[in-house]
Scaffold this active site. Structure first.
Site, PDB file in Angstrom:
ATOM      1  N   ALA A   1       8.054  -2.584  -5.034  1.00  0.00           N
ATOM      2  CA  ALA A   1       7.751  -2.628  -6.471  1.00  0.00           C
ATOM      3  C   ALA A   1       7.886  -4.213  -6.960  1.00  0.00           C
ATOM      4  CB  ALA A   1       8.507  -1.652  -7.235  1.00  0.00           C
TER       5      ALA A   1
ATOM      6  N   ARG B   1      -4.415 -17.415 -13.593  1.00  0.00           N
ATOM      7  CA  ARG B   1      -5.763 -17.131 -14.123  1.00  0.00           C
ATOM      8  C   ARG B   1      -5.654 -17.586 -15.692  1.00  0.00           C
ATOM      9  NH1 ARG B   1      -7.316 -12.293 -15.870  1.00  0.00           N
ATOM     10  NH2 ARG B   1      -5.930 -11.233 -14.768  1.00  0.00           N
TER      11      ARG B   1
ATOM     12  N   SER C   1      10.454  -6.938   1.028  1.00  0.00           N
ATOM     13  CA  SER C   1       9.070  -6.413   1.382  1.00  0.00           C
ATOM     14  C   SER C   1       8.953  -5.942   2.653  1.00  0.00           C
ATOM     15  CB  SER C   1       8.212  -7.489   1.298  1.00  0.00           C
ATOM     16  OG  SER C   1       8.236  -8.298   0.096  1.00  0.00           O
TER      17      SER C   1
ATOM     18  N   CYS D   1       8.506   3.104   5.419  1.00  0.00           N
ATOM     19  CA  CYS D   1       7.742   4.115   5.782  1.00  0.00           C
ATOM     20  C   CYS D   1       7.631   4.000   7.573  1.00  0.00           C
ATOM     21  CB  CYS D   1       6.216   4.045   5.378  1.00  0.00           C
ATOM     22  SG  CYS D   1       6.355   3.772   3.459  1.00  0.00           S
TER      23      CYS D   1
ATOM     24  N   ASP E   1      10.272   3.489  -7.230  1.00  0.00           N
ATOM     25  CA  ASP E   1      11.303   4.390  -7.041  1.00  0.00           C
ATOM     26  C   ASP E   1      12.218   4.528  -8.209  1.00  0.00           C
ATOM     27  OD1 ASP E   1       9.782   5.237  -4.722  1.00  0.00           O
ATOM     28  OD2 ASP E   1      11.542   4.986  -3.198  1.00  0.00           O
TER      29      ASP E   1
ATOM     30  N   TRP F   1     -21.245  22.510   8.165  1.00  0.00           N
ATOM     31  CA  TRP F   1     -20.643  22.705   6.724  1.00  0.00           C
ATOM     32  C   TRP F   1     -19.176  21.970   7.021  1.00  0.00           C
ATOM     33  CZ3 TRP F   1     -22.775  24.223   2.353  1.00  0.00           C
ATOM     34  CH2 TRP F   1     -23.975  24.807   2.287  1.00  0.00           C
TER      35      TRP F   1
ATOM     36  N   ARG G   1     -16.236  25.770  -1.575  1.00  0.00           N
ATOM     37  CA  ARG G   1     -17.380  26.697  -1.961  1.00  0.00           C
ATOM     38  C   ARG G   1     -16.820  28.101  -1.957  1.00  0.00           C
ATOM     39  NH1 ARG G   1     -21.592  29.190   1.525  1.00  0.00           N
ATOM     40  NH2 ARG G   1     -20.756  27.867   3.212  1.00  0.00           N
TER      41      ARG G   1
END
Ligand code: FAD
Length: 455
Positions: free
Chosen positions: A13, A27, A44, A48, A286, A441, A449
Site C-alpha cells: 500500500a 502530470r 515492496s 504472498c 491491511d 457448455w 443456468r
C-alpha cells in the site's frame, strides 16, 4: 514550497501510494516531498510468495522483493528504513518515532499493514515465542521457517494451526518438504466456502496425507527444553516438532490509540473511496476496512490486491488525480498441490449467511462439471456453487473447487458481480469453448443456468 507527504509503511500500500503520487504529480504539476518511514528492513515485497519459498519453489529472498530500498531512493522518495512510528500528533501534524526526532507532515498516509495473530499459548514463560513456533507474515518469518525446515530431521511433524488460505498454502509447503502435517482449524477448512465445497477441500487434504482436525480450538502446547513437543486442543492433541500459526491478522494501528483517529472493531481505519480518513490523514491496505459492494457495509478483508489498488488510488488523489477505490467483492483464490493431490479454490461475492444478513432472498445451487471435454486427459472435475437473489435475479456469489484451470474461472463471475449483473448474464454470456479448455457448455455458464432455473 513542496507539500510534505509522510507515508508510514513501505510495502504494497505505502509504496504503491508513493510511486503513484510521483507519477500523478508529474502530470498535475504538484510539488510533493514524499517521505516513507518503514520500521523493518524490506520494502515492496511479496508476502504472498512466502509459502512457495517455504516449499522450495523460490530460489532466493531477493526474488520476492519487487523493489529494494535503493530503487525507491533513486525514484526520488525519501525512504527511511528502521523508522518506527509510535505515535501521531494530529494537532501538531507530527509523527513520533521509536528513535530519533519526530517527523512533521502536511498530509499523513497510514499504510502500516497488519500483525499476525499470535495467541498467548504460543509464548513461553520468558515472554518469547516457544521454539519451533511462529507465524508466516514477513520475509524474516519466511527466513526463519526455511531455517527451521532445514534443521528438522526426516520424520518431523508440522502442525499448522488455522485452515484459511495461508494455512492451506503452508500445509502444502510442509508436505512437499517431506514432513508429516496436521492442520487444525477452529471451524472448517477454508471457512469462507460453503460447507460442501469446504468438505471437498478437506477431503483433498486428507487424501494427500494431511491429518485434518476440524472444529478444534487449540488450548496450548506441551513444551520440552524450550521447544514445542505437542499441540493440545479440546479433546485431543498431536505430538509435533514445529507449529505454524496461520490464524489471520489484525490491523497494525495500535500506535494510533489516543490520536483521536476513529478505529473500527478490529482496530482498522475506514478510508473513504479516495483513501481519506480524516483531515490531512489518509490510509490504505491491511490496516483498513474495505467497502463490500454487495452488502453495502465495511469489512476487514486484508489482501494484497486491495492494498495495491488502495495505495495507488490515494497516491493519485493526493497529487491532484481523481481515481477512486470502489470496494471489493471478496474475490480470492488459492490452491493445494501436494501428496499427489491438486485442487484450486476460488470464491467471489457473498456467502449464503451474508446474503441473508444483507436482506437478499438467496437461492444457491452446486453443479459438478469438468474443466475440459471429458475425452481429453486434461479434464478435471470441478464443482461450482452459484447463488442469486430470487426477486431481482441478481448474481450474489460464486465459489469454485476443482482441478487445473478451475480457479481462475472465478474472474468471469467477479466481472458479472462487479457490473451488478443477473445470474442470467452469467448463464448466457459469450464464454469461450474448445475441448482442452472447457465442455461445450462451459461449467460456469452451466452452473449459472441451473441456478437461474431454480429462482
Ligand atoms: C503468507 C501470506 C500469503 C499471502 N498471500 C496473498 C495472496 O495470495 N493474495 C493476496 O491478495 N494477498 C495475500 N496476502 C496478503 C498480502 O500480503 C497483504 O494484504 C499485503 O502485504 C498488505 O500490504 P500492506 O502494504 O497493506 O501491509 P504490509 O505488507 O503488512 O506492509 C506494512 C508495512 O508497514 C510497516 N510498518 C508497520 N508498522 C509500522 C510502524 N509503526 N512504523 C513504520 N512502519 C511500520 C511494516 O514493517 C510493513 O513493511 C498474503 C499474506 C501472507 C502473510
Amino acid at each position: 514550497m513542496s507539500e510534505r507527504i509522510v507515508i508510514l509503511g513501505a510495502d504494497a500500500a505505502g509504496m504503491s501510494a508513493a510511486h503513484q503520487m510521483l507519477r500523478t504529480a508529474r502530470r498535475t504539476g504538484r510539488e510533493l516531498a514524499v517521505t516513507v518511514l518503514e520500521k523493518g528492513a524490506h520494502t515492496s515485497y511479496s508476502a504472498c510468495g512466502i509459502p512457495y519459498w517455504m516449499a522450495g519453489d523460490v530460489d532466493s529472498v531477493d526474488d520476492l522483493v519487487a523493489r529494494a530500498p535503493a530503487q525507491h531512493l533513486e525514484a526520488g522518495i525519501d525512504l527511511r528504513m528502521g523508522a518506527e512510528a509510535v505515535g501521531v500528533d494530529l494537532a501538531a501534524r507530527r509523527v513520533e518515532l521509536a528513535a530519533g526526532e519526530p517527523v512533521g507532515y502536511d498530509q499523513l498516509v497510514v499504510a502500516t499493514g497488519a500483525h499476525p495473530i499470535v495467541p498467548d499459548w504460543a509464548y513461553g514463560a520468558d515472554g518469547r515465542l516457544v521454539g519451533g513456533v511462529g507465524p508466516v507474515k514477513t520475509l524474516d518469518d519466511g527466513e526463519e521457517w526455511l531455517r527451521r525446515f532445514s534443521a528438522a530431521g526426516p520424520g518431523s511433524h508440522v502442525v499448522v494451526v488455522g485452515g484459511g488460505y495461508i494455512g492451506l498454502e503452508v500445509a502444502e509447503a510442509a508436505l512437499r518438504r517431506g514432513f508429516g502435517v496436521t492442520l487444525v482449524t477452529r471451524s472448517r477448512v477454508m471457512s469462507s466456502l460453503e460447507q460442501e465445497l469446504s468438505d471437498h477441500v478437506a477431503l483433498t487434504l486428507t487424501r494427500a496425507g494431511v491429518e485434518v482436525v476440524l472444529d478444534a480450538d487449540v488450548t496450548g502446547l506441551d513444551v520440552s527444553q524450550g521447544r514445542a513437543a505437542a499441540v493440545r486442543w479440546d479433546g485431543g492433541g498431536r505430538e509435533c516438532d514445529l507449529v505454524v500459526l496461520a490464524l489471520g491478522v489484525l490491523p497494525a494501528t495500535e500506535f494510533l490509540a489516543g490520536s483521536g483517529l476513529e478505529l473500527g472493531e478490529k482496530g482498522a481505519l475506514r478510508p473513504d473511496p479516495h483513501g481519506r480518513v480524516a483531515d490531512r490523514v489518509w490510509a490504505a491496505g491491511d490496516c483498513c476496512e474495505t467497502f463490500r459492494r454487495l452488502a453495502a457495509d465495511h469489512v476487514f478483508r486484508p489482501l494484497g490486491t486491495h492494498a495495491n489498488k488502495m495505495g495507488r488510488v490515494l497516491g493519485d488523489r493526493l497529487a491532484g488525480g481523481s481515481l477512486a477505490f470502489d470496494g471489493i467483492l471478496e474475490t480470492a483464490i488459492t490452491r493445494f498441490a501436494a501428496g499427489g493431490q491438486y485442487v484450486e479454490v476460488a470464491r467471489t461475492g457473498l456467502s449464503l449467511d451474508d446474503a441473508r444478513a444483507a436482506d437478499y432472498d438467496p437461492v444457491a445451487v452446486t453443479t459438478s462439471g469438468s474443466t475440459a471435454s471429458g475425452y481429453l486427459d486434461e479434464a478435471d472435475p470441478v464443482e461450482v456453487w452459484v447463488m442469486a437473489d430470487r426477486a431481482s435475479r441478481r448474481l450474489l456469489g460464486v465459489q469454485i473447487v476443482g482441478g487445473r484451470g478451475a480457479g481462475k474461472r472465478i474472474d468471469t463471475a467477479a466481472a458479472v458481480l462487479w457490473a451488478e449483473g443477473a445470474v442470467d448474464d452469467l448463464a448466457w454470456m459469450d464464454l469461450s469453448y474448445a475441448p482442452p479448455f472447457s465442455t461445450a457448455w462451459e461449467v460456469l455458464g452451466l452452473a449459472a443456468r441451473r441456478a437461474a432455473e431454480r429462482l
